[in-house]
Design a protein around this motif. Structure first.
Motif, short mmCIF file in Angstrom:
data_model
loop_
_atom_site.label_atom_id
_atom_site.label_comp_id
_atom_site.label_asym_id
_atom_site.label_seq_id
_atom_site.Cartn_x
_atom_site.Cartn_y
_atom_site.Cartn_z
N SER A 1 16.19 20.68 21.67
CA SER A 1 16.98 20.82 22.91
C SER A 1 16.65 22.10 23.66
N ILE A 2 16.26 23.15 22.95
CA ILE A 2 15.97 24.41 23.63
C ILE A 2 14.60 24.38 24.30
N ILE B 1 1.57 24.88 19.71
CA ILE B 1 1.50 24.43 18.32
C ILE B 1 2.78 24.82 17.57
N ALA B 2 3.26 26.04 17.79
CA ALA B 2 4.50 26.47 17.13
C ALA B 2 5.69 25.63 17.58
N VAL B 3 5.75 25.30 18.85
CA VAL B 3 6.85 24.47 19.36
C VAL B 3 6.78 23.06 18.77
N CYS C 1 19.78 20.20 11.82
CA CYS C 1 20.39 20.99 12.90
C CYS C 1 19.37 21.89 13.58
N ALA C 2 18.50 22.52 12.78
CA ALA C 2 17.48 23.41 13.36
C ALA C 2 16.49 22.62 14.21
#
Length: 154
Positions: free
Chosen positions: A133-134, A40-42, A126-127
Motif C-alpha cells: 500500500s505504501i 528490486i527492493a520494492v 501485515c508487512a
C-alpha cells in the motif's frame, strides 16, 4: 600572444566540457543503478514470503522445529532460574501472589512459543500489505538535463 591564449582557452574549454559530459554520464549511471536497485527492493518487499513455497516450507520445516526446541529449552531454563530466584531469596517471602505472577508469565511465554509460527506469518502478511500500500507508483524525476543550466552559464 593572442594565438597561444586562444589555443589554451579552447583547450581548457574543451577539457571542461568533456569533464561536464563525464560528470553528467556518471550521475545518470548512478541514478540508473539507484533506480534499478530500488525497484528490486520494492519488488521483494511487496512479495509475500508464503507465496514462495520452497523457502516457506524450509522455514516451517526444519528451521521452525529447531527454533521451537531452542525456545522451549530456554523457557524451561528461565522458569527454573526464576523459580530459584524467587524461592531462595532470604529477604522476601515466597507468597502465593508471587507464585501466581510467576506462572502467568510462564503461561504467556509458553503460548508465544507455541503460536510463534502463526505470529510470524501474521507479521509477514501485515508487512507485505503495508509495503504494497505504501509503494504506489510515483512519478520519478529523470536525470536527463541536470547539467543544462551549468553549461548555459559557461
Amino acid at each position: 600572444m593572442g594565438l597561444i591564449s586562444n589555443a589554451i582557452d579552447s583547450a581548457f574549454e574543451s577539457f571542461g566540457s568533456s569533464m561536464m559530459n563525464v560528470g553528467e554520464w556518471m550521475l545518470s549511471a548512478g541514478y540508473n543503478v539507484w533506480k534499478g536497485s530500488g525497484s528490486i527492493a520494492v519488488q521483494y518487499a511487496q512479495k509475500d514470503p508464503m507465496s514462495v513455497t520452497n523457502a516457506w516450507s524450509t522455514v516451517t520445516g526444519s528451521i521452525y522445529s529447531i527454533m521451537l526446541s531452542v525456545a522451549a529449552a530456554l523457557a524451561v531454563l528461565f522458569f527454573v532460574l526464576g523459580w530459584l530466584n524467587e524461592s531462595i531469596d532470604i529477604r522476601t517471602n515466597f507468597t502465593m501472589e508471587s507464585m501466581f505472577r510467576f506462572f502467568v508469565r510462564y503461561v504467556i511465554t509458553a503460548s508465544l512459543i507455541v503460536n510463534s509460527l502463526t505470529l510470524a506469518s501474521g507479521i509477514t502478511r501485515c508487512a507485505t500489505a503495508l509495503a504494497t500500500s505504501i509503494t504506489a507508483e510515483v512519478e520519478a524525476n529523470e536525470a536527463d538535463g541536470l547539467f543544462d543550466e551549468i553549461l548555459k552559464v559557461g
